[in-house]
Design an enzyme around this catalytic site. Structure first.
Site, PDB file in Angstrom:
ATOM      1  N   SER B 375       0.874  -1.162   0.000  1.00 19.26           N
ATOM      2  CA  SER B 375       0.000   0.000   0.000  1.00 19.26           C
ATOM      3  C   SER B 375       0.904   1.203   0.000  1.00 19.26           C
ATOM      4  CB  SER B 375      -0.886  -0.022   1.234  1.00 19.26           C
ATOM      5  OG  SER B 375      -1.564   1.188   1.346  1.00 19.26           O
ATOM      6  N   ARG B 376       0.839   2.005  -1.068  1.00 25.15           N
ATOM      7  CA  ARG B 376       1.830   3.071  -1.209  1.00 25.15           C
ATOM      8  C   ARG B 376       1.497   4.305  -0.396  1.00 25.15           C
ATOM      9  NH1 ARG B 376       1.858   2.315  -7.496  1.00 25.15           N
ATOM     10  NH2 ARG B 376       2.067   0.082  -7.322  1.00 25.15           N
ATOM     11  N   VAL B 377       0.262   4.520  -0.051  1.00 28.37           N
ATOM     12  CA  VAL B 377      -0.062   5.726   0.717  1.00 28.37           C
ATOM     13  C   VAL B 377      -0.757   5.420   2.040  1.00 28.37           C
ATOM     14  CG1 VAL B 377      -0.220   7.215  -1.295  1.00 28.37           C
ATOM     15  CG2 VAL B 377      -2.257   6.083  -0.470  1.00 28.37           C
TER      16      VAL B 377
END
Lengths: 178, 513
Positions: B375-377
């Site tokens: 999950s990048r953010v």
């Protein structure tokens, strides 16, 4: 139909340019419509698609039929069309030519379909309104269709203004049907 | 013959009264050809791209190809009644769907027509299905979590409000199950959910709706259904229609969650429409704009700032941010993530949850591959307590995977290695969770705390699931106040740690599992 329009476009443009040079737009329009009628004829259609008839024969036949009604340049147009086997596109060429002509003369053809024959006063009102809307000279033709019950449908090219009783009843039906 | 509720004469009278009698000025055209739901129309000189066009009998279509001599359009709905030579009218409107709170609890088709037999939808607002996503100035960074209620996701791949998190995996790996659990867990949080079903069996969609009703989740959910029996055009526009419904909530300062299940089938439907419209095929026969197809859709999922919300509501809502979180689903073929559509959507989204058949078959459900899922953010949006206690899980699993492969060859292992292996096995067991049983933040925090602090080390591997069940039951009955306190303020303070420790010590000493 689609394809023929595309095919016809350059021919119509060329014919129009030529007609303008000769200052004979009306004559050209007449000639093209005559040719279109010739090509549309059922017997002629049979000849046009018959593989046993040579291109040469086809061309001669059309020019013979059209005979004295064509001027030299129009005959050349038919020859060019024949050479590229595009004779079937002649009706489309004629229609497009008319459109270009109307455009050049700043004129729009308006067809009014009404339930009853329009009187002069109503005709004038519609003409004035259409002139205002399209900013063009209006050529009005009137057709009678009793099915409209009342009111008129005004048609100019793709544009349609429906103020007929039938149109409203149809819209109401649809509204009620959801 | 049965009358529908809309046929009461009073209602009909009102409709007639309100009927707009204005003159109809439209451009018209003629149907030239009709093949497989695609028509070519001659005329329609003033038509706009994506404009709704009207066929006889109240059937609508959407103009897609505007060419020199003709217009290519898709028919939305039945095209049996339409024939060559029919008159087609422009409507002057871009295709739009009804939006509003009245849609919640309803099942609608791609055009927003109700298909659940519960009567008309009482809303007079509508919104175009294709809208440009909010710009850079209008956005706010993602800093609030969406709790899915699944330990594995909320601990390892957290999702924030306004994020786009892809759910990807082969068929039968539990993709829809995760989505449905996420919807069920939004009950009472104020997050409105939209479930867009594309190209699925009508029976599957009915099953999902029934499950949502059973768990009381339909009250905050809109289901947009374009089943496999609907035309390709309907399947193609379904996600945009659902997105427009979600944007309504976002733009008035609320939070919404939308699930596109699944975008693979939507891409197939779009491919069909495009090929029939004779657009040139590219890779895997998809048209050239298949990336834009998904990027413009997913870009509309966003978190917007208070200024934007204020502007959109004409100043009625002040000081509230809005968000639309998207969980697109992609089905891979035999785990091939390098196919065209999966790579596209992976690159568009802010992370992915990767599901694997092998894990699913090994009874690890949800079958999330912890190494490939990211999950990048979402990390910025995770609650403090989940961040603190969940951090160790990812690490433990990563080390475990590395060692597990290597340990198969070695017969005797040193103590540290063996310990890590055992820890990994237990954490893997702990990440299992049954369907339709989402957990609260406090429950998840308790489980993770137990794993991090070695409370699982002396629990037999195959007893971990039972241990957790018993533990949570104990917490919810005997330590209710602690659970409520954590849920109210999910901070990993020393005080909370002490209390959790005391609770766990008490549980282990006095309870069995």
């Amino acid at each position: 139909m689609d394809d023929l329009n595309t095919v016809a476009r350059p021919y119509a443009a060329a014919a129009f340019a030529q007609a303008k040079e000769e200052s004979q737009l009306d004559l050209w329009s007449e000639m093209l419509h005559f040719l279109a009628d010739v090509v549309r004829d059922a017997d002629m259609q049979a000849v046009l698609v018959n593989p046993k008839v040579t291109d040469e024969q086809r061309l001669t036949l059309i020019i013979d039929v059209a005979g004295g009604r064509l001027n030299a340049t129009a005959t050349n147009l038919v020859k060019t069309l024949g050479q590229f086997r595009r004779l079937a596109a002649l009706p489309a060429v004629a229609a497009q030519f008319d459109r270009l002509k109307a455009e050049a003369e700043e004129r729009v053809e308006v067809e009014v379909i009404s339930a009853y024959k329009l009187n002069a006063k109503h005709q004038k009102v519609i003409e004035d309104a259409m002139r205002e809307r399209f900013k063009r000279d209006v050529v009005l033709t009137n057709h009678i269709d009793r099915d409209l019950l009342a009111g008129v449908i005004i048609r100019a090219g793709d544009h349609v203004i429906d103020i007929s009783a039938r149109g409203r009843l149809k819209a109401l039906t649809q509204e009620l049907m959801g | 013959m049965q009358l529908s509720p809309a046929e009461i004469s009073d209602l009909i009278k009102k409709k007639i009264e309100n009927f707009d009698m204005g003159a109809e000025a439209r451009t018209e055209g003629t149907v030239v050809s009709l093949t497989d739901g695609i028509t070519r129309i001659h005329g329609l000189s003033d038509v706009m791209a994506a404009e709704m066009i009207e066929f006889p009998g109240g059937v609508y279509g959407m103009a897609l190809n505007l060419e020199r001599d003709s217009v290519g359009a898709v028919i939305l709905g039945d095209y049996e009644g339409i024939s060559e030579g029919d008159t087609v009218k422009c409507t002057g409107r871009i295709l739009e769907v009804p939006v509003g709170d009245a849609l919640l609890g309803r099942v609608v088709d791609s055009l927003g027509n109700p298909i659940d037999g519960k009567g008309e939808i009482a809303t007079n607002e509508s919104s175009p299905i294709e809208k440009i996503a909010p710009g850079v100035i209008d956005r706010k960074s993602v800093d609030q979590p969406v709790q899915t209620g699944l330990k594995a996701i909320d601990a390892m791949v957290p999702i924030g409000r306004g994020q786009r998190e892809l759910i990807i995996g082969d068929r039968q790996t539990g993709k829809t199950a995760i989505a449905i659990d996420a919807i069920i867990n939004q009950k009472g949080t104020g997050i409105k959910c939209i479930y867009v079903a594309i190209g699925q069996k009508a029976s599957s969609i009915a099953g999902v709706v029934r499950k949502l009703e059973e768990h009381g989740a339909m009250d905050h959910t809109i289901v947009v259904a374009a089943s496999a029996a609907d035309s390709a055009a309907m399947q193609y526009i379904a996600p945009y229609a659902g997105c427009a419904m979600g944007e309504y909530f976002r733009d008035k300062g609320e939070d919404a969650l939308i699930i596109y299940d699944d975008l693979t089938k939507q891409a197939w439907a779009y491919r069909q429409v495009s090929l029939l419209l004779r657009r040139p095929p590219g890779r895997e026969a998809y048209p050239g704009d298949v990336f834009y197809l998904h990027s413009r859709l997913l870009e509309r999922a966003s978190r917007v700032n208070a200024d934007y919300v204020e502007r959109m509501t004409n100043g009625k809502v002040k000081g509230k941010t809005g968000s639309l979180t998207a969980l697109p689903v992609i089905e891979t073929q035999a785990g091939d993530v390098s196919a065209f559509v999966p790579t596209n959507v992976i690159s568009i989204t802010d992370g992915q949850i990767f599901l694997e058949t092998d894990l699913f078959n090994a009874n690890i459900r949800p079958a999330i591959n912890a190494g490939l899922s990211v999950s990048r953010v979402g990390g910025a949006a995770q609650t403090n307590i989940m961040k603190k206690y969940g951090g160790g899980v990812r690490l433990a699993l990563a080390q475990y995977r590395e060692l597990a492969a290597f340990a198969q060859f070695a017969s005797d292992l040193d103590d540290a290695t063996r310990k890590q292996l055992e820890r990994g096995q237990r954490v893997t067991e702990l990440m299992k969770q049954a369907q339709y049983s989402p957990l609260s933040v406090a429950e998840m925090a308790t489980s993770l705390f137990a794993a991090n602090n070695g409370y699982l080390d002396d629990v037999a591997k195959d007893k971990v699931v039972d241990f957790e069940h018993a533990l949570l039951a104990y917490m919810n009955s005997s330590r209710k106040e602690l659970i409520d306190a954590i849920n109210a303020e999910p901070q990993a303070s020393d005080e909370v740690a002490t209390k959790l420790k005391a609770a766990l010590d008490d549980f282990k000493k006095n309870h069995s599992w």
